[in-house]
Write a protein that holds these residues in place. Structure first.
Motif, mmCIF file in Angstrom:
data_model
loop_
_atom_site.group_PDB
_atom_site.id
_atom_site.type_symbol
_atom_site.label_atom_id
_atom_site.label_comp_id
_atom_site.label_asym_id
_atom_site.label_seq_id
_atom_site.Cartn_x
_atom_site.Cartn_y
_atom_site.Cartn_z
ATOM 1 N N GLN A 92 0.862 -1.184 0.000
ATOM 2 C CA GLN A 92 0.000 0.000 0.000
ATOM 3 C C GLN A 92 0.898 1.233 0.000
ATOM 4 O O GLN A 92 2.033 1.173 0.471
ATOM 5 C CB GLN A 92 -0.882 -0.020 1.249
ATOM 6 N N GLY B 272 -0.320 8.355 -3.296
ATOM 7 C CA GLY B 272 0.011 9.018 -4.563
ATOM 8 C C GLY B 272 -1.012 10.103 -4.850
ATOM 9 O O GLY B 272 -2.072 10.137 -4.217
ATOM 10 N N VAL C 56 -1.943 9.146 -10.722
ATOM 11 C CA VAL C 56 -2.799 8.007 -11.052
ATOM 12 C C VAL C 56 -3.197 8.070 -12.527
ATOM 13 O O VAL C 56 -3.252 7.052 -13.225
ATOM 14 C CB VAL C 56 -4.065 8.013 -10.161
ATOM 15 N N LEU D 194 0.844 3.582 -13.146
ATOM 16 C CA LEU D 194 0.052 2.785 -12.210
ATOM 17 C C LEU D 194 0.120 1.298 -12.568
ATOM 18 O O LEU D 194 0.214 0.439 -11.678
ATOM 19 C CB LEU D 194 -1.394 3.279 -12.257
ATOM 20 N N LEU E 73 1.141 -3.288 -5.919
ATOM 21 C CA LEU E 73 0.279 -2.259 -5.310
ATOM 22 C C LEU E 73 -1.162 -2.764 -5.234
ATOM 23 O O LEU E 73 -1.718 -3.193 -6.240
ATOM 24 C CB LEU E 73 0.326 -0.973 -6.149
ATOM 25 N N LEU F 183 -4.235 2.408 -2.581
ATOM 26 C CA LEU F 183 -3.525 3.693 -2.683
ATOM 27 C C LEU F 183 -4.280 4.768 -1.896
ATOM 28 O O LEU F 183 -5.495 4.912 -2.039
ATOM 29 C CB LEU F 183 -3.404 4.119 -4.152
ATOM 30 N N LEU G 233 -8.113 3.250 -10.888
ATOM 31 C CA LEU G 233 -7.570 2.430 -9.797
ATOM 32 C C LEU G 233 -8.343 1.121 -9.674
ATOM 33 O O LEU G 233 -7.769 0.034 -9.612
ATOM 34 C CB LEU G 233 -7.609 3.214 -8.482
#
Ligand code: B12
Ligand code: SF4
Length: 473
Positions: free
Chosen positions: A239, A242, A247, A253, A261, A264, A296
């Motif tokens: 984690q 950003g 993003v 990403l 990851l 975020l 995301l």
């Protein structure tokens, strides 16, 4: 030399009745970093008051090192006064000391202004020669050739996230409310480790899970790409934090996701566009927040969204609007803050000039109390609205509604597990902490984080490590 290093806690974190899980998340990484500069024959211990009781009366080291944050400053000063009364040399540094050096100097023999990588070793040399100065001000900013963090001094079993790590300092942006510019004044305010050093530090950490505490892990593209390429294949889940523009940046990403990851922290700050220019939040202006969340989620990354209430463009409607938006977007977790002008920031200077600072009781500068005069609502409306936002966002109906926005059943399940797990079982967490079982919950966290379709990992396979990537920034 005998050295005691202390991270003091605010009262809530030491309550015998109930202790929120957030105080048992991360170990005192700053102090463990400073401990790396001590000699192998120095006798050193780190005490974190968030997770243990201090045994002060028996303690008479040669040096006491204390790290106050703004909310723990009062406690830090009381501890410092106690040590000095016993004839112990007291050193204090970090963010709050840098903001208010004169205040801290009244309670310490030596204070440090700015980051400690250059001044701390200089002080240790002076102290061993018997010539410590009263104040050291950081000028040289570098993370090259740092000694390894003394993780052996961290009591890992007391923390849910023992593997916290930082591989950079600062951030390339200059938001008005942020502590960053004050802390790094007089030198570089964004710099990274050499990629190979960062990777070596990661390799040293046991288990799978990592939490990068860097202000903005994606802030230097060249560094981030090289780091993620080096991490691909390590099997980590992690984690980090950003910004919205990073993003949206093409193909960064994807590389982060390929390296592991899974969640975020993103500073959206405000759903009122009008607030952003006043806060110098340039990296957010004109950005499509919905697109940020979708991107995301499409890559299997959960969103921890941060929002600040009480900016001058906010009226009493801001709380419900923010929560409705966040739930509607399927944001998994949210952190709300009442805007808090930290001393040393542009925001503080502006509020002071407008005579809108109400008091200097630092205990209440915890982003849950109103400490300034709001423009668009009363203090009461702001505090009530803040608490209402938390309640509305984390009630089961909202968690279900948020989870239902995801297309894939695994993402829905993960949303329920993660959001529910954090906020709905706080008494259970309290019990787990008190019985010293908190690290046993780590595999559960890893499993929930990794409940993803893993779409992004394919792109990372394509990522190659730039050859000249070693010292960046
Ligand atoms: C992790 C974290 C937490 C964790 C735990 C902290 C911990 N175990 O260290 C938790 C979740 C508990 C937490 C809670 C809160 N936090 Co917090 N947190 C952070 C975070 C993200 C990372 C801290 C960290 O580990 N940094 C990495 C290490 C390596 O850096 P460092 O600790 O600063 O130490 C270095 C230097 O400062 C210096 N240094 C430090 N001390 C000393 C002493 C000497 C003698 C010397 C020479 C040098 C020196 O050298 C160190 C090594 O390089 C920071 C943001 C940030 N980027 O720092 C916010 C931050 C520290 N938190 C902040 C705040 C406001 C809070 C809360 C009030 C928020 C809230 N509403 O709940 C609470 C209360 C904290 C408290 N107990 O009083 C603010 C502090 C502002 C201020 N001026 O003090 C920060 C800066 C975030 C922000 N919004 O701006 N936090
Ligand atoms: S992006 Fe975050 S860390 Fe960087 S200046 Fe703004 S608030 Fe501070």
């Amino acid at each position: 030399m005998r050295v005691t290093m202390i991270l003091p806690a605010l009262t809530e974190a030491t309550s015998p009745l109930f202790r929120p899980i957030k105080y048992s998340l991360f170990p005192p990484l700053g102090l463990a970093t400073l401990a790396g500069y001590l000699r192998p024959d120095d006798e050193v211990r780190i005490w974190d008051e968030h997770v243990e009781r201090l045994r002060l009366d028996e303690d008479r080291p040669d040096l006491a090192v204390i790290q106050p944050y703004i909310t723990s400053a009062r406690r830090a000063y009381a501890l410092a006064d106690g040590y000095r009364a016993r004839g112990v040399h007291v050193a204090m540094g970090g963010l709050h000391v840098t903001s208010l050096p004169e205040e801290a100097a009244r309670h310490a023999d030596t204070i440090f202004v700015g980051p400690g990588e250059d001044t701390w070793p200089a002080f240790l040399g002076d102290l061993r020669r018997g010539e410590p100065k009263a104040r050291y001000t950081s000028r040289t900013r570098t993370l090259q050739n740092l000694p390894p963090v003394r993780r052996d001094l961290i009591q890992r079993h007391r923390y849910l996230v023992p593997n916290s790590i930082v591989v950079s300092r600062g951030c390339p942006h200059h938001c008005d409310f942020c502590y960053k510019d004050a802390f790094f004044e007089g030198g570089r305010s964004f710099y990274t480790q050499a990629v190979d050093d960062a990777l070596a530090e990661i390799e040293r950490l046991p288990g799978r899970h990592l939490y990068f505490l860097d202000d903005h892990l994606l802030g230097n593209r060249r560094f981030a790409e090289a780091l993620f390429a080096g991490m691909a294949g390590m099997g980590r889940v992690w984690q980090a934090a950003g910004t919205v523009d990073s993003v949206l940046a093409p193909d960064l990403l994807e590389r982060a996701v390929g390296a592991g990851l899974r969640s975020l922290f993103v500073g959206f700050e405000s759903v009122n566009d009008a607030n952003l220019p006043a806060q110098r939040k340039r990296q957010n202006i004109g950005r499509d927040y919905g697109a940020v969340v979708r991107r995301l989620h499409d890559l299997g990354v959960m969103v921890n969204a941060s929002f600040v209430f009480g900016m001058d463009g906010d009226g009493p409607d801001v709380f419900d609007r923010t929560v409705d938006w966040a739930v509607g977007q399927g944001i998994e977790t949210a952190t709300f803050h009442i805007m808090t002008p930290y001393p040393g920031t542009g925001l503080y200077r502006r509020m002071l000039a407008q005579q809108r600072i109400r008091h200097s009781d630092w205990d209440l500068y915890d982003t849950r109390h109103v400490v300034f005069e709001p423009a668009g609502m009363t203090d009461r409306q702001l505090e009530d609205g803040y608490w209402r936002a938390y309640r509305r966002f984390y009630r089961w109906s909202a968690i279900w509604r948020g989870a239902a926005t995801h297309q894939r059943s695994r993402d829905r399940l993960r949303h329920l597990g993660y959001a529910g797990g954090w906020k709905k079982f706080e008494p259970l967490w309290d019990l787990v902490i008190r019985t010293g079982q908190v690290t046993r919950a780590l595999p559960l966290l890893e499993t929930v984080l990794d409940l993803t379709s893993g779409r992004g990992s394919r792109s990372a396979q394509r990522a190659t490590r730039p050859s000249a990537a070693a010292p960046v920034a």
